[in-house]
Design an enzyme around this catalytic site. Sequence first.
Site, PDB file in Angstrom:
ATOM      1  N   ARG A  60      75.730  52.145  28.675  1.00 50.02           N
ATOM      2  CA  ARG A  60      76.157  51.312  27.585  1.00 50.02           C
ATOM      3  C   ARG A  60      75.021  50.483  26.845  1.00 50.02           C
ATOM      4  O   ARG A  60      75.454  50.441  25.719  1.00 50.02           O
ATOM      5  CB  ARG A  60      76.889  49.990  28.398  1.00 50.02           C
ATOM      6  N   GLU A  97      72.336  47.298  41.594  1.00 47.20           N
ATOM      7  CA  GLU A  97      73.024  45.917  42.058  1.00 47.20           C
ATOM      8  C   GLU A  97      73.630  45.798  43.101  1.00 47.20           C
ATOM      9  O   GLU A  97      73.856  45.105  43.916  1.00 47.20           O
ATOM     10  CB  GLU A  97      74.046  45.566  40.815  1.00 47.20           C
TER      11      GLU A  97
END
Length: 177
Positions: A60, A97
């Site tokens: 992204r 993450e």
Amino acid sequence: MTVDLYNYVATVENFPEPGVNFRDISPLMGDGVAYKQAVDAIADFAKDLNVDLIAGPESRGFIVGSPLAYALNIGFVPARKGGKLPRAAVSAAYSLEYGGENVLEIHQDAIKPGQRVLIVDDLLATGGTINATREIIEKLGGIVAGVAFIIELTDLHGREKIMQNGREVPFLTLMTY
């Protein structure tokens, strides 16, 4: 016409795992006015930094960085996931993450020593991908002129990780959660 960008973020509960609220900017990208407003806001920030290049991590970061580079009439440098670049590259590892590790790479000739680079991404979580991108830029002799995001997840403290150890840079976030 100005829009409230928060109205263009979809929250998907329990994705990609239970207890996580995923912030999806697909509605923002799908609306020309909102998308342009977000890119223009980051472009205004970048103009004051005298940047030579925009860098964005896969994937992204490409969606934010490419139109930004176009708007500023400068180049875009993709930070790709490991093993996807066809020529000699410089790499850096980072923690994911939700566990595990990954690697980012940038072609070794993509950034010249002394070039000022703005790193952009759609969302700042833990700061791992941004710090890996920064590490590569600095290995190549580039200067990280700043960082910019559409969304920052403040409870994950990514900003602090990016700015730690006296490594402060100009910082822009359009929305926080």
